[in-house]
Design a protein around this motif. Structure first.
Motif, short mmCIF file in Angstrom:
data_model
loop_
_atom_site.label_atom_id
_atom_site.label_comp_id
_atom_site.label_asym_id
_atom_site.label_seq_id
_atom_site.Cartn_x
_atom_site.Cartn_y
_atom_site.Cartn_z
N LEU A 1 -52.08 -20.45 -2.91
CA LEU A 1 -51.26 -19.54 -3.71
C LEU A 1 -51.44 -19.74 -5.18
N GLN A 2 -51.81 -19.03 -6.03
CA GLN A 2 -52.09 -19.11 -7.47
C GLN A 2 -51.37 -18.21 -8.41
N HIS A 3 -50.39 -17.53 -7.59
CA HIS A 3 -49.52 -16.79 -8.64
C HIS A 3 -48.13 -16.60 -8.03
N ASP A 4 -47.16 -16.19 -8.77
CA ASP A 4 -45.78 -16.11 -8.08
C ASP A 4 -45.52 -14.91 -7.15
N LEU A 5 -44.92 -15.10 -6.29
CA LEU A 5 -44.46 -14.08 -5.37
C LEU A 5 -42.70 -13.63 -5.30
N GLU A 6 -42.69 -12.54 -5.10
CA GLU A 6 -41.26 -12.00 -5.17
C GLU A 6 -41.18 -11.67 -3.67
N LEU A 7 -40.66 -12.34 -2.88
CA LEU A 7 -40.60 -12.09 -1.26
C LEU A 7 -39.09 -11.72 -0.89
N PRO A 8 -38.57 -10.79 -0.21
CA PRO A 8 -37.20 -10.87 -0.03
C PRO A 8 -36.93 -12.05 1.24
N ASP A 9 -35.48 -11.98 1.33
CA ASP A 9 -35.14 -13.09 2.19
C ASP A 9 -35.56 -12.70 3.61
N ASP B 1 -46.85 -26.12 10.94
CA ASP B 1 -47.35 -24.68 10.34
C ASP B 1 -46.63 -24.72 8.92
N ALA B 2 -45.19 -24.93 8.86
CA ALA B 2 -44.41 -25.15 7.72
C ALA B 2 -45.06 -26.13 6.78
N ALA B 3 -45.67 -27.25 7.28
CA ALA B 3 -46.26 -28.28 6.13
C ALA B 3 -47.56 -27.66 5.66
N MET B 4 -48.27 -26.92 6.32
CA MET B 4 -49.44 -26.29 5.99
C MET B 4 -49.18 -25.36 4.80
N TYR C 1 -50.22 -25.38 0.75
CA TYR C 1 -51.13 -24.08 -0.09
C TYR C 1 -50.10 -23.58 -1.08
N SER C 2 -48.72 -24.06 -1.17
CA SER C 2 -47.98 -23.32 -2.21
C SER C 2 -47.61 -24.35 -3.38
N LEU C 3 -48.32 -25.34 -3.49
CA LEU C 3 -48.11 -26.55 -4.45
C LEU C 3 -48.49 -26.12 -5.79
N GLN C 4 -49.24 -25.27 -5.94
CA GLN C 4 -49.29 -24.92 -7.39
C GLN C 4 -48.45 -23.94 -8.13
N GLN C 5 -47.40 -23.60 -7.16
CA GLN C 5 -46.09 -22.60 -7.48
C GLN C 5 -44.90 -23.19 -6.81
N PRO C 6 -44.44 -24.20 -7.93
CA PRO C 6 -43.28 -24.86 -7.27
C PRO C 6 -42.04 -23.99 -6.86
N ASP C 7 -41.76 -22.86 -7.47
CA ASP C 7 -40.65 -21.94 -6.92
C ASP C 7 -40.86 -21.61 -5.51
N ILE C 8 -42.24 -21.10 -5.19
CA ILE C 8 -42.45 -20.69 -3.74
C ILE C 8 -42.67 -22.17 -2.88
N ALA D 1 -40.85 -24.57 -3.17
CA ALA D 1 -39.06 -24.78 -2.86
C ALA D 1 -38.66 -23.83 -2.03
N ARG D 2 -39.10 -22.70 -1.83
CA ARG D 2 -38.77 -21.72 -0.93
C ARG D 2 -39.21 -22.02 0.54
N VAL D 3 -40.18 -22.34 0.60
CA VAL D 3 -41.05 -22.82 1.93
C VAL D 3 -40.17 -23.90 2.38
N ARG D 4 -39.72 -24.89 1.65
CA ARG D 4 -38.81 -25.99 2.07
C ARG D 4 -37.38 -25.58 2.57
#
Length: 253
Positions: free
Chosen positions: A97-105, A183-186, A190-197, A199-202
């Motif tokens: 992921l190379q851009h931010d995403l706004e995904l609903p809860d 799956d969560a770890a994977m 792939y989200s590491l370039q987008q810290p906010d996302i 954190a949302r995965v965690r």
């Protein structure tokens, strides 16, 4: 109006996909895979068909497989898979992921629910092999392979190029048994370039950072650092190595 027939090649040119329609005119997706005839079997070859038998459409979150046709010519096997077409584009053109995403809860809730349903499915398919963990984790992470507290069933390739919004989970070639949290770890990797996302995965998958998730996290670190050693995924090498320090610290406790 005639549809534009745009070809989509899969990783390393192994597959070819194109928009299609069923005989009744419904939109569909046609995917062609080929292999030497003596190698046309096994996990990747049968993944989509096995997933259809095991999961169906996962309450509308997985494109249903509508039909399969096999053919062999000049010692090459071909498999054509016709699936329901998804109207929504994938969330990223690249697994990373190379851009931010706004995904609903609700999207995150749906994803967690889908992966939970997958995790409890019985299968003899294997996504992660223990001998690989025993060899690769010491080599690429620098710790002994952690004990797997629980083996579950995983999609095996959850990244941003295999997800849409509203949620559809694509590409079921490699699903099978894996350490809990794989799956969560994977997805986190792939989200590491987008810290906010990231954190949302965690937040969505509390197994990450827990003792139960250590084996999965170390495995994903090893897998992706191995790809880095081969010259792939270089743009996440630095954050990936930073993350790798975490399972190393936890393994010392």
């Amino acid at each position: 109006m005639q549809e534009a027939l745009v070809e989509f090649w899969g990783w390393a040119g192994r597959t070819l996909g194109i928009p299609a329609r069923t005989t009744a005119g419904a939109p569909a997706w046609l995917r062609l895979v080929s292999a030497p005839a003596d190698k046309a079997s096994g996990k990747l070859w049968d993944g989509a068909l096995d997933a259809q038998h095991a999961f169906g459409d996962l309450d509308g979150h997985r494109p249903a497989l509508l039909g399969v046709h096999d053919a062999v010519e000049d010692a090459v096997a071909y498999r054509a898979e016709l699936s329901a077409r998804i109207d929504h584009p994938v969330l990223s053109g690249d697994p990373i992921l190379q851009h931010d995403l706004e995904l609903p809860d609700a999207w995150w809730t749906d994803l967690a629910g889908v992966l939970e349903k997958v995790s409890v499915a019985g299968t003899d398919r294997v996504a992660v092999r223990k001998p690989y963990m025993d060899r690769a984790i010491p080599e690429f992470v620098g710790i002994p392979a952690p004990t797997v507290t629980c083996w579950t069933t995983a999609h095996g390739d959850v990244h941003w190029a295999n997800l849409t919004a509203p949620l559809q989970v694509l590409d079921w070639e490699g699903w099978g048994g894996a350490p809990v949290g794989f799956d969560a770890a994977m997805l986190y990797a792939y989200s590491l370039q987008q810290p906010d996302i990231a954190a949302r995965v965690r937040a969505a998958f509390p197994v990450l950072g827990s003792p139960a998730g250590l084996a999965a996290e170390a495995t994903v670190c090893a897998q992706l650092l191995q790809t880095v050693a081969r010259g792939d995924n270089l743009n996440i090498e630095a954050p990936l190595r930073d993350w790798t320090a975490e399972p190393c610290r936890r393994s010392d406790r």
